[in-house]
Design an enzyme around this catalytic site. Sequence first.
Site, PDB file in Angstrom:
ATOM      1  N   CYS A  45     -12.076 -64.157  57.998  1.00  0.00           N
ATOM      2  CA  CYS A  45     -11.178 -63.169  58.904  1.00  0.00           C
ATOM      3  C   CYS A  45     -10.330 -62.101  57.939  1.00  0.00           C
ATOM      4  CB  CYS A  45     -10.083 -63.874  59.538  1.00  0.00           C
ATOM      5  SG  CYS A  45     -10.810 -65.149  60.980  1.00  0.00           S
TER       6      CYS A  45
HETATM    7  C1  BEZ Z   1     -12.692 -67.736  58.448  1.00  0.00           C
HETATM    8  O1  BEZ Z   1     -12.237 -66.741  59.067  1.00  0.00           O
HETATM    9  O2  BEZ Z   1     -12.919 -68.091  57.545  1.00  0.00           O
HETATM   10  C2  BEZ Z   1     -12.906 -68.924  59.718  1.00  0.00           C
HETATM   11  C3  BEZ Z   1     -12.073 -68.975  60.675  1.00  0.00           C
HETATM   12  C4  BEZ Z   1     -12.250 -70.131  61.440  1.00  0.00           C
HETATM   13  C5  BEZ Z   1     -13.326 -70.918  61.454  1.00  0.00           C
HETATM   14  C6  BEZ Z   1     -14.260 -70.873  60.433  1.00  0.00           C
HETATM   15  C7  BEZ Z   1     -14.065 -70.084  59.403  1.00  0.00           C
END
Ligand code: BEZ
Length: 211
Positions: A45
């Site tokens: 994210c």
């Molecule tokens: C991420 O943004 O890295 C992420 C968020 C939730 C689950 C898996 C990865």
Amino acid sequence: MALRLGDIAPDFTADSTEGTISFHEYLGDGWGVLFSHPKDFTPVCTTELGRVAALKPEFDKRNVKVVGLSVDPIADHHAWKGDIEETQGTALNFPLLADSDRTVSDLYDMIHPNANDTLTVRSVFVIGPDKKVKLIITYPASTGRNFDEILRVIDSLQLTANYSVATPVDWKDGQDVIIVPALSDEDAKGKFPKGWKALKPYLRITPQPNK
Ligand code: BEZ
């Protein structure tokens, strides 16, 4: 029921990193992208939000307002902003909705309980000036999106809206396009002064009209 292409994008009022937003009013008569991410302070994210911030001039050029969302509270969004700027080199420059009560996530069906029953998946909605949904894409949490592809689709959608053309497989800006089958040859003559090549009566190729 889940949203479908051609439906009116549900309107809402929500808190964001740029204050309270009334969605339809915020979009005005331009285009919009509404996209969800699963969680603040997570790696994928963080890279996505930095990339969208870096692409803001590209969205502006296309008259598109971008709005992000997660179910995290506004204080987390504000605290996370510094990490995005520090690690991605671009400060957040578009509103991030704090959808703690899941009002918007539910309206747009962004929580897929069999994937995760509390966090939003990576949804993308492109909304036209008529407030209708033009594109829906859903990615899993573990895969960062390709925002160049989202810009490519917006270019295609805007060409269709403005010039009655569709875009072929793997089309990129500047390449030839297809005259929509709904347009007769007679009507096409006035609209496409550069002419077209008809590989089949239904497959008429013409240079991209706005180039
Ligand atoms: C991420 O943004 O890295 C992420 C968020 C939730 C689950 C898996 C990865």
